[in-house]
Motif scaffolding. Structure first.
Motif, PDB file in Angstrom:
ATOM      1  N   GLY A   1       0.041   7.104   7.695  1.00  0.00           N
ATOM      2  CA  GLY A   1       0.043   6.382   6.126  1.00  0.00           C
ATOM      3  C   GLY A   1       0.595   4.957   6.792  1.00  0.00           C
TER       4      GLY A   1
ATOM      5  N   ASP B   1      -7.659  11.300  -3.341  1.00  0.00           N
ATOM      6  CA  ASP B   1      -6.354  10.986  -3.591  1.00  0.00           C
ATOM      7  C   ASP B   1      -5.565  11.379  -2.021  1.00  0.00           C
ATOM      8  OD1 ASP B   1      -3.598  10.704  -3.663  1.00  0.00           O
ATOM      9  OD2 ASP B   1      -3.648  11.722  -5.785  1.00  0.00           O
ATOM     10  N   VAL B   2      -5.352  10.475  -1.421  1.00  0.00           N
ATOM     11  CA  VAL B   2      -4.883  10.665   0.151  1.00  0.00           C
ATOM     12  C   VAL B   2      -3.428  10.969   0.289  1.00  0.00           C
ATOM     13  CG1 VAL B   2      -6.418   9.000   1.355  1.00  0.00           C
ATOM     14  CG2 VAL B   2      -4.324   8.304   0.311  1.00  0.00           C
ATOM     15  N   ASN B   3      -2.858  11.356  -1.068  1.00  0.00           N
ATOM     16  CA  ASN B   3      -1.159  11.245  -1.006  1.00  0.00           C
ATOM     17  C   ASN B   3      -0.858  12.848  -0.997  1.00  0.00           C
ATOM     18  OD1 ASN B   3      -0.226   8.890  -0.484  1.00  0.00           O
ATOM     19  ND2 ASN B   3      -0.935   8.060  -2.608  1.00  0.00           N
TER      20      ASN B   3
ATOM     21  N   MET C   1      -5.617  13.107   4.520  1.00  0.00           N
ATOM     22  CA  MET C   1      -5.938  11.717   4.342  1.00  0.00           C
ATOM     23  C   MET C   1      -7.182  11.132   4.688  1.00  0.00           C
ATOM     24  SD  MET C   1      -2.265   9.765   5.813  1.00  0.00           S
ATOM     25  CE  MET C   1      -2.703   8.460   4.779  1.00  0.00           C
TER      26      MET C   1
ATOM     27  N   HIS D   1      -6.525   3.681  -3.031  1.00  0.00           N
ATOM     28  CA  HIS D   1      -5.160   3.895  -2.964  1.00  0.00           C
ATOM     29  C   HIS D   1      -4.377   3.236  -3.730  1.00  0.00           C
ATOM     30  CE1 HIS D   1      -3.735   0.583  -0.647  1.00  0.00           C
ATOM     31  NE2 HIS D   1      -4.720   0.645   0.086  1.00  0.00           N
TER      32      HIS D   1
ATOM     33  N   GLU E   1      -7.342   2.771  10.237  1.00  0.00           N
ATOM     34  CA  GLU E   1      -7.368   2.672   9.019  1.00  0.00           C
ATOM     35  C   GLU E   1      -8.210   1.298   8.825  1.00  0.00           C
ATOM     36  OE1 GLU E   1      -3.957   2.748   6.245  1.00  0.00           O
ATOM     37  OE2 GLU E   1      -5.046   1.358   4.890  1.00  0.00           O
TER      38      GLU E   1
ATOM     39  N   THR F   1     -11.237   5.808   0.287  1.00  0.00           N
ATOM     40  CA  THR F   1     -10.071   5.866  -0.933  1.00  0.00           C
ATOM     41  C   THR F   1      -9.775   4.825  -1.472  1.00  0.00           C
ATOM     42  OG1 THR F   1      -8.340   7.249  -1.711  1.00  0.00           O
ATOM     43  CG2 THR F   1      -7.848   5.935   0.055  1.00  0.00           C
TER      44      THR F   1
ATOM     45  N   SER G   1       0.948  -1.196   0.125  1.00  0.00           N
ATOM     46  CA  SER G   1       0.174   0.154  -0.121  1.00  0.00           C
ATOM     47  C   SER G   1       0.697   1.249  -0.007  1.00  0.00           C
ATOM     48  CB  SER G   1      -0.640   0.016   1.408  1.00  0.00           C
ATOM     49  OG  SER G   1      -1.646  -1.187   1.171  1.00  0.00           O
TER      50      SER G   1
ATOM     51  N   THR H   1       0.574   5.012   0.796  1.00  0.00           N
ATOM     52  CA  THR H   1      -0.144   6.058   1.304  1.00  0.00           C
ATOM     53  C   THR H   1       0.798   6.864   2.301  1.00  0.00           C
ATOM     54  OG1 THR H   1      -0.912   4.980   3.452  1.00  0.00           O
ATOM     55  CG2 THR H   1      -2.367   4.995   1.246  1.00  0.00           C
TER      56      THR H   1
END
Ligand code: FDA
Length: 569
Positions: free
Chosen positions: A546, A187-189, A193, A199, A399, A197, A96, A98
């Motif tokens: 993240g 877009d969590v980037n 966040m 990702h 998360e 999403t 992942s 993020t």
């Protein structure tokens, strides 16, 4: 004894170490060696497969570190996985990609790490990234992004798996979360966040293989004459020369391999990138740490830094699963990252104030359990930052990963910012002996309650239409084990019987001012040394929202630039 000499000797050819090796060897007039305990996994299908998560667990490329008995969490030991290979843990992880919430990185600077903030780190996230724009097919299945947040020219390929989960799920999740006040996040980037999403992952989308640190930062550069990987070789300790201006000077690293013991000499620097469950151990074996611990093993004190190996922080992971009413094909990359106010609703203020009034106790308890290695006042300062992040800045609180696969809809989750703190210390002066790893899972009742609260919330999510229509019975924990109106203690027992490490250990050689419990300074240099750095997950002073690799790549990129500035004129 064979003599080998390099300018820079990096211990650990993993996620962070290979970034540093790559960037330093861009200076053609210096030589760089990487000592790596593992071997190449370039053609290991457990690594390359984008659907093979978990297949390398328990194999020769998994260190499978074992913890001490977890006394607050039911008593048993846990396995903490980490990659033993060229590429390190990036070869076995969940891929992942993020980053972090912007204010979390800013808080590094406000705690005294000059130059470390979101704005200064962001260009390095971009520099490391080789973003692959999703195809129309992938977009129709939920891949989404803002191009301003992504670098397209970096070594680490970031994108979506070739075959994403068929499209019924994401719209259903979106609508259900909308009813619960959790927005969609395209877009969590980009530093914000919170939300639901889809990702991206560290994947070569075209070849449909995992892109690990070795594929990105080493293999394409292996022919550089000034870059050498010494694999299948275990580093034991740093070798010291004469002090200079009162600082310890490293002149090499003692290693062990099939040829026996030898020293790899370093004429400029030794950089520890062995991961947060090894770098602090190497420091202690080299005489940097808490004198009380070193003297127990007859290791002469080179530098007295009692914080080495303290501050160990991990997250805890539990799973639920439901019978699926559809048949799902493809790889899911759906996560929800609700903030505490979204998760707790009207209870938010009560939880916030309960936690706030406990912070001083947490700090006191941890200071005591560290036998004086950490000061309560320093811990309290960090906890206040953590409280602010959770309850004032409202960063993601947990998360929740959605895994609809075939006829089962599973979920994994972890609260992102627990308060428990543990430690890792040597149990022997023999470098081949395991260390005592104690994450102190659920040290505070609050962390356990939080773990249960999130499970309870996930039930609520699956009871919310239209998602509720996609699933049948709850299989795990199942209403027969944890009934609809189960008590807190029923939930807590289930958590303790079923949790695992979230495999995100950080903090064991924290970047903080020395008088605030730090082990490395803002140049990632170990206090009291002239030329030893730590560059890996150990230096993150506390957990991020993240997954870790994106930030580790960025930190290693920035650290490499800091080092290069010293050696180029
Ligand atoms: P890393 O472990 O990568 O490197 C250390 C290297 O040093 C290893 O190659 C090791 O063999 C070597 N080494 C250690 N001791 C040595 C010695 N004495 N001598 C020589 N070599 C030595 N992150 C993410 O971003 N997305 C995700 O989906 C996941 N999922 C995930 C799943 C699982 C199962 C795990 C275990 C972890 C994750 N993570 C993750 C976390 C992430 O992968 C992890 O935090 C980083 O890869 C750690 O990078 P480091 O550089 O700190 O150490």
């Amino acid at each position: 004894e064979k003599i080998s000499q390099y300018d820079f000797v990096i211990v650990g050819g993993g996620t962070s170490g290979l970034v540093v090796a790559n960037r330093l060897s861009e200076m053609s007039d210096v030589t760089v060696a990487v000592i790596e305990a593992g071997d190449s996994v370039l053609n290991n299908s457990n690594v390359t497969s984008v659907t093979g998560y978990g297949r390398s667990f328990g194999t020769a490329i998994d260190w499978q570190y074992q913890t001490e008995d977890q006394k607050y969490a039911g008593g048993s030991k846990q396995i903490m996985r980490a990659g033993k290979a060229i590429g390190g843990t990036s070869t076995i992880n969940g891929m992942s990609y993020t980053r972090a919430q912007n204010v979390q990185i800013d808080s590094w600077e406000s705690l005294g790490n000059k130059g470390w903030n979101w704005q200064s780190l962001f260009p390095y996230y971009m520099k490391s990234e080789g973003f692959q724009v999703p195809t129309q097919d992938q977009i129709s299945f939920g891949a989404d992004y803002y191009s301003d947040y992504h670098g397209e020219h970096g070594p680490m390929k970031v994108g979506w798996p070739k075959f994403l989960t068929n499209s019924t799920v994401l719209p259903a999740l979106d609508e259900s979360f909308n009813h619960l006040g959790v927005p969609y996040n395209r877009d969590v980037n980009g530093g914000l966040m919170v939300g639901l999403t889809s990702h991206p992952n560290t994947i070569d989308s075209e070849a449909n293989v995992r892109h690990d640190a070795a594929r990105a930062y080493y293999w394409p550069y292996q022919s550089r004459p000034n870059l050498k990987i010494i694999s299948n070789t275990h580093a034991n300790r740093i070798i010291w020369g004469n002090d200079s201006d009162g600082d310890a000077v490293a002149i090499g690293v003692e290693v062990n391999n099939i040829n026996g013991k030898q020293i790899i000499h370093a004429s400029k620097e030794v950089i520890l990138s062995a991961g947060s469950l090894k770098s602090p151990v190497l420091l202690e074996l080299s005489g940097i740490g808490n004198p009380d611990i070193l003297s127990k093993h007859d290791i002469p004190v080179k530098v007295n830094i009692s914080a080495v190996g303290e501050n160990l922080q991990d997250q805890t992971n539990n799973g639920l699963s439901y019978e699926g009413k559809e048949f799902w094909l493809g790889s899911p990359t759906f996560s929800a990252l609700p903030s505490a106010d979204q998760l707790y609703g009207e209870n938010f203020y009560t939880v916030a104030s309960n936690v706030n009034s406990s912070l001083a106790d947490y700090a006191e308890t941890i200071a005591n359990s560290s036998n004086g290695a950490l000061k309560a006042s320093n811990l309290l300062a960090v906890f206040e930052v953590q409280w602010d992040l959770i309850f004032r800045s409202k960063v993601p609180f947990a998360e929740i990963v959605f895994l609809p696969i075939a006829h089962t809809f599973s979920v994994e989750y972890w609260p992102l910012l627990p308060f428990s703190r543990g430690s890792i210390h040597i149990k022997s002066a023999d470098a081949s002996e395991p260390a005592a790893i104690n994450p102190n899972y659920f040290m505070f009742e609050q962390d356990l309650t939080t773990q249960s609260d999130v499970a309870w919330y996930i039930r609520k999510v699956f009871g919310t239409l239209p998602l509720a229509d996609l699933v049948g019975d709850e299989r795990s924990p199942g209403l027969e084990h944890v009934p609809e109106n189960a008590s807190d203690s029923t939930w807590n027992s289930w958590v303790k019987a079923n949790y695992r490490s979230n495999f995100h250990p950080v903090g064991t050689a924290s970047m903080l001012p020395r008088n605030k419990g730090g082990v490395v300074n803002a140049d990632l240099k170990v206090y009291g040394t002239k030329n030893v750095r730590v560059i890996d997950a150990s230096v993150l002073p506390y957990q991020l929202c993240g997954h870790l690799t994106s930030t580790l790549y960025a930190v290693a990129e920035r650290a490499s630039d800091l080092i290069k500035r010293r050696y180029t004129f």
